[in-house]
Design an enzyme around this catalytic site. Structure first.
Site, mmCIF file in Angstrom:
data_model
loop_
_atom_site.group_PDB
_atom_site.id
_atom_site.type_symbol
_atom_site.label_atom_id
_atom_site.label_comp_id
_atom_site.label_asym_id
_atom_site.label_seq_id
_atom_site.Cartn_x
_atom_site.Cartn_y
_atom_site.Cartn_z
ATOM 1 C CG HIS A 86 -73.236 8.907 59.255
ATOM 2 N ND1 HIS A 86 -72.957 9.747 60.319
ATOM 3 C CD2 HIS A 86 -74.568 9.003 59.035
ATOM 4 C CE1 HIS A 86 -74.085 10.310 60.732
ATOM 5 N NE2 HIS A 86 -75.069 9.881 59.971
ATOM 6 C CB CYS A 97 -80.276 13.423 45.592
ATOM 7 S SG CYS A 97 -80.890 11.863 46.223
ATOM 8 N N GLY A 129 -80.684 7.754 44.246
ATOM 9 C CA GLY A 129 -79.856 7.783 45.448
ATOM 10 C C GLY A 129 -78.623 6.937 45.220
ATOM 11 N NE ARG A 132 -78.994 13.172 53.287
ATOM 12 C CZ ARG A 132 -78.187 14.107 52.798
ATOM 13 N NH1 ARG A 132 -78.238 15.336 53.303
ATOM 14 N NH2 ARG A 132 -77.344 13.848 51.831
ATOM 15 C CG ASN A 160 -73.870 7.988 48.841
ATOM 16 O OD1 ASN A 160 -72.860 7.945 48.153
ATOM 17 N ND2 ASN A 160 -74.155 9.012 49.628
#
Length: 891
Positions: free
Chosen positions: A453, A846, A782, A561, A784
């Site tokens: 993070h 992304c 996405g 976001r 991740n």
């Protein structure tokens, strides 16, 4: 003349018909230098066919003829007693790495030593005799080793060690040099000749002709035994010149341009009256005699044009005459310097634009986008090395061990006009720490890795991030091994893209990037000329990020976001109030406040990106991430709720409500579109804010292009519900389409074009893409979360076991940096199935995977339309695309 011996000079170049291998590496370089027409020292090469089988009687006449030819050019005579020409012999192998010694000063014999000393001084003359002896002893030592004469070899080795101590040289022959006292030079040059003559064939110091012939014979003997006559090594003989030989003499070295800034100005020094720069104090090369400077500039820039790179050049001026000694590539140089050179070459049509693009590794651009440490400023600082690079660059600041402590320190610093540089130090970071990362210069954490993070957020905001598993925090102190610091202390973090990261105690000096002056903006402009349909968007949550990314060449926002927007200090408690309130009226008030805030956010971002698509992801984070995480945050929330009320809210009731939101596995829990199903008013508020902002911009004649993205869908039904709504008995879910239509009528706004799409981040969504595409006009992968859910590993925890997996080759590389083959397969399947349903489906990727050039070619081949990454990664992605397009075109 023996046809295995070749002469070269400024005017004489060895013919191309001679096989380059016959000259050895150093011989080839010397001949290449000769071909440029520069003032090089003349010389000759005994090629690989003769070097290991020299018959000195047969070549004696040739050697003398060539030495006379060399002497006529430099104005000296080999063997002269008053102004002797000295020689160096280079053993020129075809191997890049060799252990052959440096062989200098041949011609220093008893009859010539007095004449040489008159020019350079007796001490220097003696030193040069010892250096000559040392080189030849290395040859004799090797011969004794090959002849299996260990006692004689050991005796020579002992003398070499003594010579090293006399000459101040440390190395393999003297590993304990630093611990031993130096040996004084207490004899004359002639005295040392007498002392060491016993180690060489008879007559070595008697006359110059005998000395060079004996030398060539001994080297040839060594090569014949060592290389077994495989004809792999040549010999190069050249005169020597000295920067301390007479009044108008100097030595120096320089780069063809500044290796840091890339400025087209010589960078280096010269040393007046010195043989070389060792232990000498030099002057800037720009202060050398004007005629010499002009010649050195011409040489430097001619070399740049020929080799298409920055070059290092060494020279000597002897009695007013300039001689080039060496030129070679430069290893330690900045990306900025390389780019400025390449742009200069392209401007002058020396190279093509495609050559500029191909010459730079995309990842090197990181160096130009972030501050770097000025190395000398950190030399004396205590440091710790190691860790995992999360976001590259360098940062200085006072350390704080919690978000609240850092934000308080920032507030005090602004009030008092003090230094406002801070570094956030945590074991691990969460959504609530985003604000502190945003205002800090860097973040240091213990858990996670490149995709943790803290690392992701740091890259988003252009901050520095280092993950150091050794980090321990106890109270107001932290430690990294033996290196420790306290809260409030200054530290410097250096995270290079290549090489080991370092944490320093105190403050080093930083060199700040300047994209315009560095040539980066010109480079980006050139890069974009090679793009075709595939392009780059940015991840941006603020107008500043959007503007920065736009300046770096982004074509829209691929990921906004919205959850990050709620963590701002003036909003977080409003959002908490909305979630925790049992009173529908209070919740409505909170939502109305948030709607205004969100509308202003979206207005500003879409205004920056006028005419370009802006993909806004509706709330994705689990609700518990927004809750107070400590007593200080809880007290702040209670004070917020209590404003204007007669009774203070119950702490116990609030804690009970927070506990009800707790989840055991929040990543796969109540987040994304699932929140919208349970709390439709949250998404409704965001959707209204998006369209209010878009209507306002359109009314101002600004082209707003909102793209609403629904996250974490697992099937088509979820997207259909949120996009188009649903009526069931006793309930009515209002979708995006109806919300927009109702709001447009209410505002009497003009109809605008917008898109609804989804983020594909679950394997189920990828496999069900054909159905999902019925209700969405775009897919954003996405990667991740798609990597986490495909491989079943956490991006924040995988570094704990990845070293073991790497040890046994159980996984290749970092799957959160380079896409895993199975993740690629799911992206390919989803794209194909989605376009079978909707041929004009727009697909993008992304996340930071999109900034990795290793992934870009896959995205292009898979039929995606764009990648989206943090603003600071946009130039990297652009360059990766341009290089792929050039490769596709076969250039």
């Amino acid at each position: 003349m023996d046809n295995r011996i070749y002469f070269f000079s400024k005017k004489d170049v060895i013919p191309q018909k001679v096989a380059p291998e016959r000259l050895g590496i150093r011989g080839r370089l010397a001949n290449e230098f000769a071909g440029l027409g520069f003032p090089i020292l003349p010389g000759f090469i005994l090629d690989t066919y003769i070097a290991s089988e020299i018959d000195t009687k047969a070549i004696k006449k040739d050697i003398n003829t060539l030495l006379e030819k060399c002497g006529s050019i430099i104005g000296k005579i080999y063997g002269d007693t008053k102004n002797p020409m000295l020689l160096k012999v280079v053993i020129s192998s075809n191997l890049a790495i060799t252990t052959y010694p440096t062989l200098h000063n041949f011609g220093l014999v008893k009859p010539a030593i007095e004449g040489f000393a008159k020019w350079v001084g007796e001490d220097f003359a003696t030193h040069e005799v010892l250096f000559l002896v040392r080189g030849m002893l290395k040859i004799e030592e090797r011969i004794r080793e090959l002849e299996a004469k260990p006692k004689e070899q050991e005796k020579i080795a002992s003398e070499l060690k003594r010579l090293d101590l006399m000459l101040g040289i440390s190395g393999p022959s003297n590993e304990l040099h630093e611990k031993q006292e130096p040996v004084p030079i207490d004899k004359s040059a002639a005295g040392y000749m007498d002392e060491y003559a016993k180690y060489f064939p008879e007559g070595f110091f008697d006359d110059a002709e005998s000395q060079i012939l004996i030398t060539l014979s001994e080297i040839s003997k060594m090569l014949q035994m060592d290389d077994q006559n495989d004809r792999d090594t040549a010999l190069l003989i050249q005169p020597m010149v000295y920067g301390n030989y007479g009044k108008d003499s100097c030595s120096g070295d320089y780069f063809s341009r500044n290796v840091i800034t890339g400025e087209k100005k010589l960078q280096g020094a010269f040393f007046r009256g010195k043989f070389n720069q060792l232990g000498a104090s030099g002057q800037d090369i720009g202060k050398i005699d004007a005629a010499h400077l002009k010649e050195l500039e011409k040489i430097a820039w001619t070399l740049e044009d020929k080799f298409k790179e920055i070059r290092y050049i060494r020279f000597t001026v002897e009695n007013g005459k300039l001689w080039l000694i060496e030129q070679r590539p430069v290893d330690q140089k900045s990306t900025q310097a390389d780019i400025k050179l390449l742009l200069d070459l392209a401007k002058r049509k020396i190279i093509g634009n495609a050559d500029v693009i191909k010459a730079i590794d995309p990842l090197r651009l990181n160096e130009m986008l972030h501050p770097v440490i000025n190395p000398p400023s950190a030399k004396a600082l205590k440091s710790w090395k190691g860790g995992i690079a999360g976001a590259p660059g360098a940062a200085i600041g006072r350390v704080y061990f919690s978000t609240s402590a850092l934000l308080d320190a920032e507030k005090r610093a602004h009030q008092k006009g003090e230094d406002d540089r801070f570094i956030l130090v945590l074991i691990s970071s969460f959504a609530g720490d985003v604000k502190a990362i945003e205002v800090s210069t860097g973040v240091l954490t213990a858990e996670g890795g490149y995709s943790a993070h803290a690392s992701v957020v740091a890259r988003q905001y252009g901050k520095v991030s280092l993950v150091a598993p050794d980090l321990k925090i106890k109270g107001s102190k932290a430690s990294l091994g033996d290196f420790s610091f306290s809260e409030g202390d200054y530290i410097t973090i250096n995270v290079p893209f290549y090489g080991e990261s370092t944490v320093y105690e105190g403050c080093a000096e930083l060199i700040e990037p300047d994209p315009k002056e560095s040539g980066l903006m010109d480079f980006i402009t050139l890069t974009k000329t090679f793009l075709k349909k595939f392009h780059v968007r940015c991840n941006a949550d603020t107008p500043r990020d959007a503007a920065l990314a736009l300046s770096f060449g982004a074509d829209g926002v691929g990921l906004c976001r919205t959850e990050h927007m709620f963590f701002k200090a003036e909003r977080i408690n409003v959002f908490r109030e909305m979630l925790l309130s049992d009173d529908p009226g209070e919740r409505k008030k909170a939502l109305d406040k948030l709607q205004v805030m969100q509308r202003d956010d979206f207005y500003s971002i879409m205004k920056v990106m006028a005419g370009k698509g802006v993909t806004i992801r509706l709330l994705d984070s689990p609700l518990h991430e927004f809750m107070p995480h400590n007593d200080e945050e809880m007290a702040g929330y209670i004070a917020h709720v209590a404003k204007g009320k007669s009774t203070k809210p119950s702490r116990a009731a609030i804690l009970a409500r927070i506990e009800a939101l707790h989840e055991f596995n929040p990543m796969l829990g109540h987040r994304g579109c699932r929140i919208a199903v349970s709390y439709p008013e949250i998404y409704a508020m965001q959707i209204k804010a998006i369209f209010e902002a878009a209507y306002k911009l359109n009314a101002e004649k600004i082209d707003a292009r909102p793209e609403i993205m629904v996250p974490i869908v697992m099937n088509a039904s979820e997207l259909k519900l949120i996009a188009y709504g649903k009526k069931i008995e006793g309930s009515n879910y209002i979708g995006i389409v109806d919300i927009e239509e109702n709001l447009r009528k209410e505002k009497k706004a003009k109809e605008l074009e917008y898109q609804i799409g989804t983020m594909i981040e679950l394997p189920a969504a990828a496999l069900g893409a054909g159905e999902i595409a019925k209700y969405g006009r775009f897919f954003s992968f996405g990667t991740n979360d798609l990597t986490q859910t495909t491989l079943g590993i956490s991006r924040d925890d995988f570094t704990a076991f990845m070293p073991d997996y790497t040890l046994f080759d159980l996984i290749q590389g970092n799957p959160f940096s380079t896409l895993d083959p199975r993740v690629k397969e799911l992206i390919g399947i989803a794209t194909e199935r989605g376009r079978l349903t909707r041929p004009d489906l727009v697909c993008g990727l992304c996340g930071e995977h999109g900034a990795n050039p290793a992934n870009i070619r896959f995205c292009m081949d898979a039929g995606l339309n764009y990648v989206s990454c943090s603003p600071y990664s946009v130039p990297i992605a652009l360059l990766g695309i341009a290089q792929a397009e050039i490769e596709r075109d076969g250039n």
